[in-house]
Design a protein around this motif. Structure first.
Motif, PDB file in Angstrom:
ATOM      1  N   TRP A   1       0.847  -1.207   0.000  1.00  0.00           N
ATOM      2  CA  TRP A   1       0.000   0.000   0.000  1.00  0.00           C
ATOM      3  C   TRP A   1       0.876   1.248   0.000  1.00  0.00           C
ATOM      4  O   TRP A   1       0.670   2.179  -0.771  1.00  0.00           O
ATOM      5  CB  TRP A   1      -0.943  -0.041   1.193  1.00  0.00           C
ATOM      6  CG  TRP A   1      -1.865   1.130   1.329  1.00  0.00           C
ATOM      7  CD1 TRP A   1      -1.931   1.988   2.388  1.00  0.00           C
ATOM      8  CD2 TRP A   1      -2.894   1.576   0.423  1.00  0.00           C
ATOM      9  NE1 TRP A   1      -2.918   2.927   2.183  1.00  0.00           N
ATOM     10  CE2 TRP A   1      -3.523   2.693   0.988  1.00  0.00           C
ATOM     11  CE3 TRP A   1      -3.326   1.126  -0.825  1.00  0.00           C
ATOM     12  CZ2 TRP A   1      -4.560   3.380   0.359  1.00  0.00           C
ATOM     13  CZ3 TRP A   1      -4.368   1.801  -1.452  1.00  0.00           C
ATOM     14  CH2 TRP A   1      -4.970   2.908  -0.862  1.00  0.00           C
ATOM     15  N   GLN A   2       1.896   1.265   0.860  1.00  0.00           N
ATOM     16  CA  GLN A   2       2.807   2.408   0.911  1.00  0.00           C
ATOM     17  C   GLN A   2       3.546   2.572  -0.411  1.00  0.00           C
ATOM     18  O   GLN A   2       3.739   3.699  -0.881  1.00  0.00           O
ATOM     19  CB  GLN A   2       3.812   2.226   2.062  1.00  0.00           C
ATOM     20  CG  GLN A   2       3.189   2.342   3.430  1.00  0.00           C
ATOM     21  CD  GLN A   2       4.139   1.923   4.542  1.00  0.00           C
ATOM     22  OE1 GLN A   2       4.869   0.939   4.405  1.00  0.00           O
ATOM     23  NE2 GLN A   2       4.116   2.659   5.644  1.00  0.00           N
TER      24      GLN A   2
ATOM     25  N   GLY B   1       6.053   8.222   2.663  1.00  0.00           N
ATOM     26  CA  GLY B   1       7.259   8.105   3.482  1.00  0.00           C
ATOM     27  C   GLY B   1       7.904   6.742   3.326  1.00  0.00           C
ATOM     28  O   GLY B   1       7.732   6.062   2.313  1.00  0.00           O
ATOM     29  N   THR B   2       8.619   6.322   4.340  1.00  0.00           N
ATOM     30  CA  THR B   2       9.338   5.047   4.316  1.00  0.00           C
ATOM     31  C   THR B   2       8.365   3.880   4.184  1.00  0.00           C
ATOM     32  O   THR B   2       7.354   3.833   4.873  1.00  0.00           O
ATOM     33  CB  THR B   2      10.142   4.881   5.629  1.00  0.00           C
ATOM     34  OG1 THR B   2      10.998   6.005   5.778  1.00  0.00           O
ATOM     35  CG2 THR B   2      10.977   3.617   5.602  1.00  0.00           C
ATOM     36  N   GLU B   3       8.695   2.964   3.318  1.00  0.00           N
ATOM     37  CA  GLU B   3       7.866   1.772   3.114  1.00  0.00           C
ATOM     38  C   GLU B   3       8.283   0.722   4.143  1.00  0.00           C
ATOM     39  O   GLU B   3       9.056  -0.182   3.868  1.00  0.00           O
ATOM     40  CB  GLU B   3       8.012   1.277   1.675  1.00  0.00           C
ATOM     41  CG  GLU B   3       7.467   2.281   0.675  1.00  0.00           C
ATOM     42  CD  GLU B   3       7.797   1.965  -0.775  1.00  0.00           C
ATOM     43  OE1 GLU B   3       8.162   0.804  -1.084  1.00  0.00           O
ATOM     44  OE2 GLU B   3       7.696   2.889  -1.605  1.00  0.00           O
ATOM     45  N   ASP B   4       7.746   0.874   5.360  1.00  0.00           N
ATOM     46  CA  ASP B   4       8.135   0.022   6.476  1.00  0.00           C
ATOM     47  C   ASP B   4       7.045  -0.951   6.925  1.00  0.00           C
ATOM     48  O   ASP B   4       7.235  -1.721   7.860  1.00  0.00           O
ATOM     49  CB  ASP B   4       8.562   0.886   7.669  1.00  0.00           C
ATOM     50  CG  ASP B   4       7.455   1.837   8.128  1.00  0.00           C
ATOM     51  OD1 ASP B   4       6.329   1.789   7.585  1.00  0.00           O
ATOM     52  OD2 ASP B   4       7.723   2.635   9.048  1.00  0.00           O
TER      53      ASP B   4
ATOM     54  N   THR C   1      -0.605  -7.684  -3.942  1.00  0.00           N
ATOM     55  CA  THR C   1       0.587  -7.373  -4.752  1.00  0.00           C
ATOM     56  C   THR C   1       0.701  -5.859  -4.824  1.00  0.00           C
ATOM     57  O   THR C   1      -0.204  -5.130  -4.450  1.00  0.00           O
ATOM     58  CB  THR C   1       0.440  -7.932  -6.185  1.00  0.00           C
ATOM     59  OG1 THR C   1      -0.700  -7.346  -6.796  1.00  0.00           O
ATOM     60  CG2 THR C   1       0.301  -9.448  -6.171  1.00  0.00           C
ATOM     61  N   GLY C   2       1.808  -5.395  -5.305  1.00  0.00           N
ATOM     62  CA  GLY C   2       1.980  -3.952  -5.489  1.00  0.00           C
ATOM     63  C   GLY C   2       1.103  -3.435  -6.614  1.00  0.00           C
ATOM     64  O   GLY C   2       0.477  -4.212  -7.344  1.00  0.00           O
ATOM     65  N   CYS C   3       1.043  -2.158  -6.780  1.00  0.00           N
ATOM     66  CA  CYS C   3       0.199  -1.553  -7.823  1.00  0.00           C
ATOM     67  C   CYS C   3       0.911  -1.623  -9.109  1.00  0.00           C
ATOM     68  O   CYS C   3       0.794  -1.923 -10.093  1.00  0.00           O
ATOM     69  CB  CYS C   3      -0.073  -0.110  -7.488  1.00  0.00           C
ATOM     70  SG  CYS C   3       1.393   0.830  -7.048  1.00  0.00           S
TER      71      CYS C   3
END
Length: 150
Positions: free
Chosen positions: A64-65, A76-79, A148-150
């Motif tokens: 999502w990030q 911001g940071t993909e944490d 999954t990612g976009c």
């Protein structure tokens, strides 16, 4: 007679002294100050949750990030921790794309959830009625969308 009067006075004085001492001790214990207690809720502003992943695990929250960052909304940071910055980015995205998340404050409130539900329904995930409640159907749709990612 004098000695019996003296004995009576001494006995009476002793009884009064014991009673007074007992009362003094009792009043001292009763009069002791109570410990200071702090209120359960302060009068200062209550802050929102630091992280609200809406049921996503770390990997899906990172997806999502990553999408929010890829779309230019700066999560911001993909944490994998959907904190204030991630939700502000989501609110900016939802507002920019016409889903009306309301004020960009990072708080996952009714308007943000309603906008997220509209978005998820529009992209083919079944988030149910856009009622602003992050129930099981909304959480499942958010989970599926972020597989999954976009």
């Amino acid at each position: 007679m004098r000695s019996s009067l003296a004995r009576a006075l001494v006995a009476t004085s002793a009884i009064v002294g014991i009673a007074a001492g007992g009362l003094a001790g009792a009043s001292a214990s009763v009069a002791a100050s109570k410990p200071v207690t702090k209120p359960a809720v302060s009068s200062q502003r209550v802050s929102p949750l630091a992280v609200n992943n809406l049921g996503l695990d770390t990997a899906r929250a990172k997806n999502w990030q990553s999408c929010l960052n890829a779309w230019g909304f700066n999560a911001g940071t993909e944490d994998g921790q959907l904190g204030t910055n991630s939700w502000k980015a989501a609110q900016r995205m939802l507002n920019a794309w016409g889903y009306n998340a309301g004020t960009v404050d990072g708080v996952v409130g009714t308007n943000t959830i309603r906008a997220l539900q509209k978005f998820l329904n529009a992209v083919g995930e079944n988030a149910g009625t856009a009622d602003g409640i992050a129930g099981p159907q909304t959480r499942a749709a958010f989970w599926n969308y972020n597989a999954t990612g976009c």
